[in-house]
Design a protein around this motif. Structure first.
Motif, PDB file in Angstrom:
ATOM      1  N   THR A 175       0.844  -1.224  -0.049  1.00  0.00           N
ATOM      2  CA  THR A 175      -0.077   0.041   0.006  1.00  0.00           C
ATOM      3  C   THR A 175       0.886   1.288  -0.135  1.00  0.00           C
ATOM      4  OG1 THR A 175      -0.153  -0.290   2.303  1.00  0.00           O
ATOM      5  CG2 THR A 175      -2.077  -0.970   1.122  1.00  0.00           C
ATOM      6  N   SER A 176       2.087   1.186   0.676  1.00  0.00           N
ATOM      7  CA  SER A 176       2.998   2.286   0.528  1.00  0.00           C
ATOM      8  C   SER A 176       3.307   2.562  -0.817  1.00  0.00           C
ATOM      9  CB  SER A 176       4.132   2.150   1.495  1.00  0.00           C
ATOM     10  OG  SER A 176       4.951   1.092   1.113  1.00  0.00           O
ATOM     11  N   MET A 177       3.074   1.967  -1.695  1.00  0.00           N
ATOM     12  CA  MET A 177       3.667   1.992  -3.139  1.00  0.00           C
ATOM     13  C   MET A 177       2.673   2.722  -3.965  1.00  0.00           C
ATOM     14  SD  MET A 177       5.589  -1.346  -3.731  1.00  0.00           S
ATOM     15  CE  MET A 177       6.156  -0.977  -5.355  1.00  0.00           C
ATOM     16  N   LEU A 178       1.462   2.660  -3.124  1.00  0.00           N
ATOM     17  CA  LEU A 178       0.121   3.351  -4.076  1.00  0.00           C
ATOM     18  C   LEU A 178      -0.510   4.598  -3.133  1.00  0.00           C
ATOM     19  CD1 LEU A 178      -1.681   0.021  -4.256  1.00  0.00           C
ATOM     20  CD2 LEU A 178      -0.619   1.202  -6.110  1.00  0.00           C
ATOM     21  N   PRO A 179      -1.220   5.529  -3.948  1.00  0.00           N
ATOM     22  CA  PRO A 179      -1.629   6.613  -3.309  1.00  0.00           C
ATOM     23  C   PRO A 179      -2.513   6.169  -2.029  1.00  0.00           C
ATOM     24  CG  PRO A 179      -2.095   6.726  -5.697  1.00  0.00           C
ATOM     25  CD  PRO A 179      -1.406   5.340  -5.290  1.00  0.00           C
ATOM     26  N   THR A 180      -2.556   7.041  -1.020  1.00  0.00           N
ATOM     27  CA  THR A 180      -3.353   6.904   0.170  1.00  0.00           C
ATOM     28  C   THR A 180      -4.895   6.716  -0.114  1.00  0.00           C
ATOM     29  OG1 THR A 180      -2.894   9.049   0.971  1.00  0.00           O
ATOM     30  CG2 THR A 180      -1.414   7.170   1.760  1.00  0.00           C
ATOM     31  N   GLN A 181      -5.177   7.798  -0.888  1.00  0.00           N
ATOM     32  CA  GLN A 181      -6.619   8.083  -1.101  1.00  0.00           C
ATOM     33  C   GLN A 181      -7.082   7.286  -2.393  1.00  0.00           C
ATOM     34  OE1 GLN A 181      -9.477   9.303  -0.041  1.00  0.00           O
ATOM     35  NE2 GLN A 181      -8.533  10.105   1.937  1.00  0.00           N
ATOM     36  N   ILE A 182      -7.828   6.247  -2.107  1.00  0.00           N
ATOM     37  CA  ILE A 182      -8.419   5.648  -3.396  1.00  0.00           C
ATOM     38  C   ILE A 182      -9.918   5.651  -3.321  1.00  0.00           C
ATOM     39  CG2 ILE A 182      -8.606   3.186  -4.274  1.00  0.00           C
ATOM     40  CD1 ILE A 182      -5.917   2.548  -3.410  1.00  0.00           C
ATOM     41  N   TYR A 183     -10.262   6.552  -4.362  1.00  0.00           N
ATOM     42  CA  TYR A 183     -11.688   6.634  -4.231  1.00  0.00           C
ATOM     43  C   TYR A 183     -12.694   5.434  -5.206  1.00  0.00           C
ATOM     44  CZ  TYR A 183     -10.062  11.063  -3.416  1.00  0.00           C
ATOM     45  OH  TYR A 183      -9.471  12.298  -3.009  1.00  0.00           O
ATOM     46  N   THR A 184     -12.276   4.772  -5.903  1.00  0.00           N
ATOM     47  CA  THR A 184     -12.670   3.578  -6.651  1.00  0.00           C
ATOM     48  C   THR A 184     -12.864   2.516  -5.715  1.00  0.00           C
ATOM     49  OG1 THR A 184     -11.567   4.277  -8.784  1.00  0.00           O
ATOM     50  CG2 THR A 184     -12.875   2.197  -8.698  1.00  0.00           C
ATOM     51  N   SER A 185     -14.045   1.694  -5.708  1.00  0.00           N
ATOM     52  CA  SER A 185     -14.014   0.720  -4.829  1.00  0.00           C
ATOM     53  C   SER A 185     -14.741  -0.467  -5.602  1.00  0.00           C
ATOM     54  CB  SER A 185     -15.183   1.303  -3.625  1.00  0.00           C
ATOM     55  OG  SER A 185     -16.458   1.458  -4.522  1.00  0.00           O
ATOM     56  N   LEU A 186     -14.483  -1.613  -4.812  1.00  0.00           N
ATOM     57  CA  LEU A 186     -14.932  -2.781  -5.166  1.00  0.00           C
ATOM     58  C   LEU A 186     -16.356  -3.043  -5.020  1.00  0.00           C
ATOM     59  CD1 LEU A 186     -13.919  -5.704  -6.563  1.00  0.00           C
ATOM     60  CD2 LEU A 186     -13.661  -6.558  -4.272  1.00  0.00           C
ATOM     61  N   LEU A 239      -5.502  -5.764  -7.637  1.00  0.00           N
ATOM     62  CA  LEU A 239      -6.848  -5.063  -7.374  1.00  0.00           C
ATOM     63  C   LEU A 239      -6.804  -3.691  -6.743  1.00  0.00           C
ATOM     64  CD1 LEU A 239      -9.286  -7.894  -6.580  1.00  0.00           C
ATOM     65  CD2 LEU A 239      -9.154  -6.828  -8.835  1.00  0.00           C
ATOM     66  N   LEU A 240      -5.919  -3.494  -5.843  1.00  0.00           N
ATOM     67  CA  LEU A 240      -5.474  -2.185  -5.260  1.00  0.00           C
ATOM     68  C   LEU A 240      -4.986  -1.305  -6.417  1.00  0.00           C
ATOM     69  CD1 LEU A 240      -4.223  -2.835  -1.777  1.00  0.00           C
ATOM     70  CD2 LEU A 240      -6.186  -1.566  -2.378  1.00  0.00           C
ATOM     71  N   ARG A 241      -4.104  -1.825  -7.054  1.00  0.00           N
ATOM     72  CA  ARG A 241      -3.417  -1.073  -8.178  1.00  0.00           C
ATOM     73  C   ARG A 241      -4.402  -0.577  -9.367  1.00  0.00           C
ATOM     74  NH1 ARG A 241      -0.095   1.842 -10.510  1.00  0.00           N
ATOM     75  NH2 ARG A 241       1.427   1.343 -11.944  1.00  0.00           N
ATOM     76  N   LEU A 242      -5.322  -1.493  -9.478  1.00  0.00           N
ATOM     77  CA  LEU A 242      -6.057  -1.318 -10.407  1.00  0.00           C
ATOM     78  C   LEU A 242      -6.869  -0.120 -10.049  1.00  0.00           C
ATOM     79  CD1 LEU A 242      -8.024  -1.937 -12.937  1.00  0.00           C
ATOM     80  CD2 LEU A 242      -9.082  -3.622 -11.637  1.00  0.00           C
ATOM     81  N   GLN A 243      -7.706  -0.318  -8.701  1.00  0.00           N
ATOM     82  CA  GLN A 243      -8.345   0.975  -8.057  1.00  0.00           C
ATOM     83  C   GLN A 243      -7.678   2.231  -8.337  1.00  0.00           C
ATOM     84  OE1 GLN A 243      -8.967  -0.645  -4.155  1.00  0.00           O
ATOM     85  NE2 GLN A 243     -11.068  -1.143  -4.737  1.00  0.00           N
ATOM     86  N   SER A 244      -6.471   2.157  -8.129  1.00  0.00           N
ATOM     87  CA  SER A 244      -5.886   3.468  -7.994  1.00  0.00           C
ATOM     88  C   SER A 244      -5.549   3.759  -9.657  1.00  0.00           C
ATOM     89  CB  SER A 244      -4.376   3.340  -7.394  1.00  0.00           C
ATOM     90  OG  SER A 244      -3.368   2.811  -7.939  1.00  0.00           O
TER      91      SER A 244
END
Lengths: 348, 669
Positions: B489-500, B612-617
């Motif tokens: 998660t540290s490699m990804l933006p903290t705020q993710i707006y897209t959700s599963l 999936l996290l990466r996809l969201q971001s």
């Protein structure tokens, strides 16, 4: 892993022809996953016309056996695939006995001889800007031996290939350069900022600026104002421009729009990624999986469907002669031995 | 007229002379008669006298000629007789010669028995034999004497050896006597030892000592077919040396195995017997006929019992005619250290096709939801441990030929009942079908098994571990939650707006009908040949706001996590888009399926969540930057919440999907 079994004929120098004979060789075919996500941005034919190199979004350059004479009977075969850049290979040029590749990082100069003997190593590196910046387009001035490169940092670099030194840098655009095109003694550049600038290469000054998005007939606001491609005819009197604004034929000296290049497809607006003059007609490829052909008076002549859904580059075998080589999204290369209908399609 | 014994020539000469004389006389007579004279009568008388003398001589000559003729005749006769004598003598001699010749050839052809006797070589003879036998001074030159001497030496040696044999026989007899005495002692000892063992059983149980069980296992091991025996030995050795959490056991019908072995030995013996002594076999058959009669007389003898077991065995064969398993199987159980999960593997040996099949089951204490549970129990738990090892084909090429006629459904049903013949299973059992069976070294199968055991067990453990982790991830997805470790998660933006918004399993058929799957099938990553059903397919729906929907089709390969899941996207926002017509989706897929797993090689166990996290971001970046292209003045659906120095790059005008967590900026690859 894929096997390749073949003989290739010759790599010609300007004066000598070196005969190479290789019995067989296993080359690394691209993985299926890579093929799935592959986009071929650029292609170049060697000066001898025997080999075709294509560069993709993974930084690999694939080399194909491209024998013009046997093209009708047999498809070109993959000879070699090697990693050239760490990022996408946006531009390739075949000059004399070298291949010039550009993308992420410096411009690399390769020897065709090394490439086809499975020992590809860059013979020269031309450092442009930082290691993270990309070069998006290349252009070669044969008369003066100059290499032009459009760079991500919105400048244009010019190298003298006779001594491999950087001689000039043209600045003036505000965003990255999409395409450049050599005119008689000037250079046209198309940029993401929506401007096309024409530069005097003697004093490095911008002489003219065109903004196609200001023209109401061409304006397409939903697509943006960027200009993705520029090309000129042999007399350099006319240029074609296209991108966010609709493609059109322009008069160079007066910088005025002469004719819009209309596309018959109403449902989807055609976005050109590459435009070329071919004889007395204009060919172009873009987002609709078609090879578009216009006459020099702006009428659409034909739109030939092909296997590539988005065409990023159209290249001709040598000095505006067929076959035309089309590349784009997907791992396929489409050849047109006749502009009227689809030719052989090669899978990487 | 001449000598008493005149020769023939002389006689002839004389005869002609006398004749001449007579002729002369006659002619003189004629002349005298014709002439007229006084002396005519005188002369004629004279001549008459001379003529009479001549006649007398002629007479004498005749007699002597007669005598001579007779003597010559006598001489001839005498000589003839002599010749006859000589002829007879010659014949006798010739006969004698031929006889002698015959005798000589007879002698020459005489075969002495000594030629059949294998003698020590000449060099050894001169080296070993004592001088009084070898007598090199004589024998060196005369071959006959030398052979005789060598025969002497042979005899001498044989005498010595037979003496030695006699001695050794005596010693052997002594030993046999001793052993029989000891055997008797042991026989008396056995019941008492059995008693001891029986009485010690409760003690063993009380102290939890596996001595008795171990003994039983080792006994059973002798009944195992060779591949399973190799597996048992190697697995046991590996367990003792490296892996205490592994258990190896032999299970199955012991008596059936014993009978099978007995049958095998019998058939083998019969085969050899029929080869060697056909007559013996006939005799044996007549014996067994008699035996049969005896059996019938005495109701149920041991022979009929044997037959009934054979019938039983054959019945079991007919119930599953495709594969016949050996009655014994090997159970291997792999337990994990912390979590109470155990993977149990059952290895069967298919006797009629000579390969090993494996069935697996996973036991775990912690409860999972049904959906994920089925995933753990799925048949693909063991597939693709090595690339493309689906266990759907018989590893034995000869079997494949005989299986040609069998339909696919029948084959899969057969595999269902006995397990799948994975390549790795053959390897740990020391079976290698590439090399010809008879060219193999005796201990080679052990070597093969040994070299694969460690890697396979480690792979199996890893597979189970990653499957459990995958199950946990899937459980979370079912609740629309995606969680990941901090270093991801540290490699990804903290705020993710897209959700599963939903996560569901789909079949391969459903998957292949999705618009984004065409390219996958086209490239050949998945084929509709039955192997594709081995992978798991999911459809994830992601939402940003009310308008943006991303349908991501996910292939979780059987080889997960060695091959990262393959995610293909369908964006439903301002028209449906896939990677075919949208470069940014294409780039996102490349990021998800190629670049992102490459950067997370150490976190492959949680790769699906990370993807999936990466996809969201990336959906966030896509949507927000896409809104930037709008003309000024229109309301912006999704404002740009992030720092992007460059919105577009390259001919395809790709969006900045990379994220620098230090500067919190988005950039291009």
């Amino acid at each position: 892993m894929g096997g390749y079994f073949g003989l290739f004929v010759a790599v010609s120098d300007e004066t000598n022809i070196y005969k190479f004979l290789f019995c067989f060789r296993f080359t690394l075919k691209m993985e299926q996953r890579h093929l799935l996500h592959c986009t071929v941005y650029s292609s170049a034919v060697s000066a001898c016309g025997e080999f075709l190199a294509v560069g993709n979004n993974f930084g690999d350059v694939s080399v194909l056996d491209f024998n013009l004479k046997s093209l009708s009977s047999s498809k070109p075969k993959l000879i070699n695939c090697f990693s050239a850049h760490i990022g996408p290979v946006y531009a390739l040029l075949g000059i004399n006995n070298t291949l010039i590749s550009a993308g992420l990082g410096p411009v690399l100069i390769w020897n065709w001889k090394d490439i086809v003997s499975f020992d590809p190593k860059p013979v020269h590196k031309l450092e442009a800007c930082g290691p993270k910046a990309s070069i998006t387009c290349l252009c070669y001035d044969k008369k003066h031996g100059l290499l032009f490169a459009g760079i991500e940092d919105s400048s244009i670099m010019i190298w003298d290939l006779s001594n491999l030194s950087c001689c000039k840098k043209l600045t003036g655009h505000t965003q990255y350069i999409h395409d450049i095109c050599l005119l008689s003694d000037s250079l046209a550049s198309a940029s993401e900022d929506g401007l096309v600038k024409i530069w005097d290469t003697h004093n490095n000054k911008c002489t003219k600026t065109i903004k196609p998005s200001n023209w109401n007939e061409l304006k397409r606001p939903s697509l943006g104002s960027w200009i993705g491609c520029v090309a000129s005819d042999s007399s350099t009197e006319w240029i074609v421009l296209g991108g966010g604004p609709a493609p059109a034929l322009w008069h160079t000296r007066s910088t005025s729009m002469a004719l819009p290049l209309n596309s018959s497809n109403e449902a989807q607006s055609f976005i050109p990624f590459t435009l070329h003059f071919y004889g007395d007609e204009i060919v172009g490829g873009g987002n609709d999986s078609m090879l578009h052909r216009w006459t020099s008076n702006g009428e659409q002549k034909a739109a030939v469907p092909c296997a590539i859904s988005n065409i990023f580059s159209i290249n001709f075998a040598s000095e505006n002669s067929l076959p035309a080589i089309l590349t784009g999204t997907g791992h396929k290369i489409q050849l047109f031995t006749n502009l009227g209908y689809e030719g052989p399609c090669i899978s990487l | 007229m001449a000598s008493s014994k005149p020769t023939m020539e002389q006689t002839v000469l004389m005869f002609s002379k006398v004749c001449e004389n007579i002729r002369n006389n006659m002619s003189q007579v004629v002349t005298h008669k014709n002439a007229d004279g006084q002396t005519k009568a005188e002369n004629i008388t004279e001549l008459r006298m001379q003529g009479s003398f001549n006649f007398l001589t002629l007479k004498q000559l005749n007699r002597s000629a007669q005598i001579q003729c007779k003597s010559v005749k006598d001489k001839t006769l005498e000589t003839k007789q002599k010749l006859d004598g000589y002829n007879l003598q010659l014949e006798n001699l010739q006969y004698e010669i031929s006889h002698l010749h015959k005798e000589i050839t007879k002698c020459m052809e005489f075969r002495s028995r000594h030629e059949d006797i294998e003698l020590v070589s000449e060099n050894n003879f001169y080296k070993d034999a004592p001088a009084d036998i070898s007598r090199p001074d004589v024998t060196k030159h005369d071959e006959h004497i030398r052979t005789l001497a060598r025969l002497d030496w042979e005899l001498e040696q044989r005498k010595r050896l037979s003496n030695h044999l006699e001695e050794v026989k005596q010693i052997k007899d002594g030993v046999v006597e001793q052993t029989s005495v000891k055997k008797q002692k042991l026989q008396t000892l056995a019941p008492s030892l059995d008693n001891l063992l029986k009485s010690s059983l409760p003690l063993q149980d009380a102290f939890d000592l596996p001595i008795d069980k171990l003994r039983k296992q080792h006994e059973l091991a002798r009944l195992l077919p060779r591949p399973l025996f190799v597996l048992f030995l190697q697995a046991k050795a590996y367990q003792e040396a490296c892996d205490k959490l592994m258990s190896v056991e032999i299970d199955g019908d012991e008596s059936a195995a014993r009978q099978l072995l007995q049958m095998q030995i019998e058939t083998e013996r019969r085969a050899t017997a029929s080869n060697n002594h056909n007559e013996d076999l006939k005799a044996d058959e007549s014996d067994s006929d008699q035996e049969e009669k005896d059996d019938q007389d005495s109701g149920r003898g041991h022979k009929s019992r044997r037959d009934s077991t054979r019938m039983e065995y054959e019945n079991s064969v007919n119930s599953n005619s495709l594969f016949t398993c050996h009655p014994l199987q090997i159970n291997i159980e792999l337990k994990t250290k912390k979590s109470a999960t155990a993977l149990s593997l059952q290895f069967h040996y298919v006797t009629n096709h000579k390969f090993v099949t494996v069935r697996s089951s996973l036991h775990h204490r912690t409860k999972h939801s049904d959906a994920s549970d089925s995933f753990l129990k799925a048949s693909n738990l063991l597939t693709c441990l090595t690339p493309n090892d689906f266990g759907l084909q018989c590893p034995n090429a000869t079997t494949n030929f005989s299986m040609d006629k069998v339909s696919a459904s029948e084959l899969s049903a057969a595999f269902q009942s006995v397990g799948h013949p994975y390549m790795w299973a053959q390897q740990v059992c020391g079976l290698e079908f590439l090399s010809a069976e008879n060219s193999r070294q005796p201990g080679e199968d052990m070597q093969i098994s040994f070299s694969h055991m460690k890697g396979t067990v480690e792979k199996l453990r890893k597979r189970v571990e990653s499957r459990i982790k995958l199950t946990k991830q899937l459980e979370q997805f079912a609740k629309n939650v995606i969680r990941c470790d901090k270093d991801v998660t540290s490699m990804l933006p903290t705020q993710i707006y897209t959700s599963l918004s939903s996560w569901s399993q789909i079949t391969f058929d459903e998957y292949s009908k999705l618009p984004q799957s065409a390219a996958v099938l086209d490239v050949g990553l998945l084929q509709g040949d039955g192997k594709s059903e081995q992978h798991a397919f999911y459809l994830a729906t992601l939402k940003r706001g009310n308008t943006v929907t991303v349908k991501a089709s996910v292939v979780v390969f059987a080889s997960y996590p060695v091959d990262a899941p393959l995610i293909m996207l369908l964006l439903d926002w301002r028209g449906e888009k896939t990677s075919e017509n949208d470069f940014n989706l294409r780039e996102m897929e490349a990021e998800l399926n190629i670049h992102w797993p490459k950067t997370l090689t150490h976190k492959m166990d949680s790769i699906l969540s990370a993807q999936l996290l990466r996809l969201q971001s990336m959906v966030d970046v896509y949507v927000e930057t896409e809104c930037q292209n709008n003309e000024v003045g229109q309301p912006v659906e999704f404002p740009l919440n992030r720092i992007c120095p460059l919105i577009a790059k390259g001919p395809a005008r790709l969006k900045p999907f990379m994220y620098n967590s230090e500067t919190k900026t988005h950039y291009h690859r």
